[in-house]
Motif scaffolding. Structure first.
Motif, PDB file in Angstrom:
ATOM      1  N   SER A  44      -1.144   7.340  -6.176  1.00 47.86           N
ATOM      2  CA  SER A  44      -1.706   7.487  -4.839  1.00 47.86           C
ATOM      3  C   SER A  44      -1.716   8.972  -4.501  1.00 47.86           C
ATOM      4  O   SER A  44      -0.933   9.754  -5.056  1.00 47.86           O
ATOM      5  CB  SER A  44      -0.885   6.700  -3.813  1.00 47.86           C
ATOM      6  N   PHE A  95      -7.688   5.103   2.240  1.00 47.55           N
ATOM      7  CA  PHE A  95      -7.097   4.398   3.383  1.00 47.55           C
ATOM      8  C   PHE A  95      -6.795   5.393   4.502  1.00 47.55           C
ATOM      9  O   PHE A  95      -6.433   6.545   4.241  1.00 47.55           O
ATOM     10  CB  PHE A  95      -5.787   3.712   2.977  1.00 47.55           C
ATOM     11  N   PHE A 107      -5.378   1.184   6.641  1.00 46.05           N
ATOM     12  CA  PHE A 107      -4.184   1.082   5.808  1.00 46.05           C
ATOM     13  C   PHE A 107      -3.355  -0.152   6.112  1.00 46.05           C
ATOM     14  O   PHE A 107      -3.098  -0.481   7.266  1.00 46.05           O
ATOM     15  CB  PHE A 107      -3.294   2.315   5.986  1.00 46.05           C
ATOM     16  N   LYS A 109       0.207  -1.862   3.807  1.00 44.93           N
ATOM     17  CA  LYS A 109       0.983  -1.770   2.570  1.00 44.93           C
ATOM     18  C   LYS A 109       0.461  -2.754   1.531  1.00 44.93           C
ATOM     19  O   LYS A 109       0.278  -2.395   0.358  1.00 44.93           O
ATOM     20  CB  LYS A 109       2.458  -2.034   2.855  1.00 44.93           C
ATOM     21  N   ALA A 112      -2.857  -1.659   0.028  1.00 44.62           N
ATOM     22  CA  ALA A 112      -2.698  -0.470  -0.803  1.00 44.62           C
ATOM     23  C   ALA A 112      -2.100  -0.825  -2.163  1.00 44.62           C
ATOM     24  O   ALA A 112      -2.587  -0.375  -3.210  1.00 44.62           O
ATOM     25  CB  ALA A 112      -1.824   0.560  -0.086  1.00 44.62           C
ATOM     26  N   ILE A 122      -5.563   5.525  -5.229  1.00 42.58           N
ATOM     27  CA  ILE A 122      -5.794   5.378  -3.799  1.00 42.58           C
ATOM     28  C   ILE A 122      -5.431   6.661  -3.064  1.00 42.58           C
ATOM     29  O   ILE A 122      -4.565   7.429  -3.492  1.00 42.58           O
ATOM     30  CB  ILE A 122      -5.034   4.171  -3.216  1.00 42.58           C
ATOM     31  N   PHE A 124      -4.475   8.377   0.783  1.00 43.30           N
ATOM     32  CA  PHE A 124      -4.002   8.144   2.140  1.00 43.30           C
ATOM     33  C   PHE A 124      -4.442   9.314   3.012  1.00 43.30           C
ATOM     34  O   PHE A 124      -3.902  10.411   2.921  1.00 43.30           O
ATOM     35  CB  PHE A 124      -2.479   8.015   2.166  1.00 43.30           C
ATOM     36  N   ARG A 142       4.233   7.235   3.326  1.00 41.90           N
ATOM     37  CA  ARG A 142       3.439   6.355   2.458  1.00 41.90           C
ATOM     38  C   ARG A 142       4.137   6.127   1.111  1.00 41.90           C
ATOM     39  O   ARG A 142       4.107   5.020   0.569  1.00 41.90           O
ATOM     40  CB  ARG A 142       2.049   6.947   2.246  1.00 41.90           C
ATOM     41  N   ILE A 146       4.973   2.299  -0.159  1.00 41.09           N
ATOM     42  CA  ILE A 146       4.433   1.673  -1.377  1.00 41.09           C
ATOM     43  C   ILE A 146       5.474   1.623  -2.492  1.00 41.09           C
ATOM     44  O   ILE A 146       5.168   1.225  -3.605  1.00 41.09           O
ATOM     45  CB  ILE A 146       3.162   2.394  -1.878  1.00 41.09           C
TER      46      ILE A 146
END
Length: 231
Positions: A44, A95, A107, A109, A112, A122, A124, A142, A146
């Motif tokens: 991410s 997101f 967004f 969780k 994602a 991905i 953020f 984040r 995740i």
């Protein structure tokens, strides 16, 4: 490691131009990330907004509005960088914590992690969605949400120093330092809120220079030359 969050400095994305995007730099980042993704790493990405906006230096704009402009700068950065990633052959999804029409996905969780499991890289965007929080804090938040194994901080400077190396040519780089030491010594590798979040949630960080050759791949392959931040 199975899953990481990569924080890209906005200034580093601008390359020598210091503003906007340096496409060659962004393509170089994308190719490194693709190599890691092809090896099975779930990735991410959070981008800073400093290549477009440094609102906190303004003496005329309300802080809340300045931070909102900064959030939108990170949305632009994520959309651009995600398209560069697609150009080199990756699937991506952006997101944000607020609705941006068709530009981004809202967004959650679950969504994602689902995207990561689908093999997407991905992004953020938009920080936490609230003023008074930096992109560093948004990135740590984040990463915790995740359940990333670590945060990779790719910055314009190649690690954490005991003083500003741009000002002090004798500044000493740390090979390893604890997040508590960073807080105690006020080193500001990331801001205080982000540091405390890392410490309370056991999130380690690897800090390195984005503009060094293959620095992202080398960081993940055991030839790390930046600063390891322990918890």
């Amino acid at each position: 490691m199975k899953r990481v969050l990569l924080k890209l400095s906005g200034e580093a994305l601008a390359g020598d131009k210091k503003t906007g995007f340096d496409e060659a730099t962004c393509i170089g980042v994308a190719r490194q990330v693709k190599k890691l993704a092809d090896d099975g790493l779930q990735i991410s990405v959070v981008t800073g907004g400093g290549n477009f906006w440094r609102g906190r230096t303004s003496e005329t704009i309300d802080r809340t509005k300045a931070d909102q402009i900064g959030m939108l700068a990170t949305v632009m950065n994520c959309i651009y960088v995600s398209e560069i990633f697609r150009h080199v052959g990756m699937k991506t999804e952006v997101f944000s914590p607020f609705v941006c029409g068709a530009f981004t996905s809202l967004f959650s969780k679950d969504r994602a992690i689902e995207a990561l499991e689908e093999g997407k890289v991905i992004f953020f965007a938009g920080g936490t969605g609230h003023p008074y929080f930096s992109t560093d804090t948004g990135a740590v938040l984040r990463a915790i949400e995740i359940e990333a194994d670590a945060m990779l901080l790719a910055k314009a400077i190649d690690g954490i120093y005991d003083s500003d190396p741009k000002v002090n040519p004798k500044a000493r780089k740390y090979e390893e330092i604890s997040i508590q030491e960073i807080i105690d010594k006020k080193l500001m590798a990331v801001d205080l809120t982000a540091s405390i979040l890392c410490m309370e949630n056991g999130m380690p960080m690897l800090v390195f220079g984005l503009n060094e050759e293959n620095s992202i791949v080398r960081t993940m392959s055991g030839t790390f030359t930046g600063t390891k931040v322990t918890v």
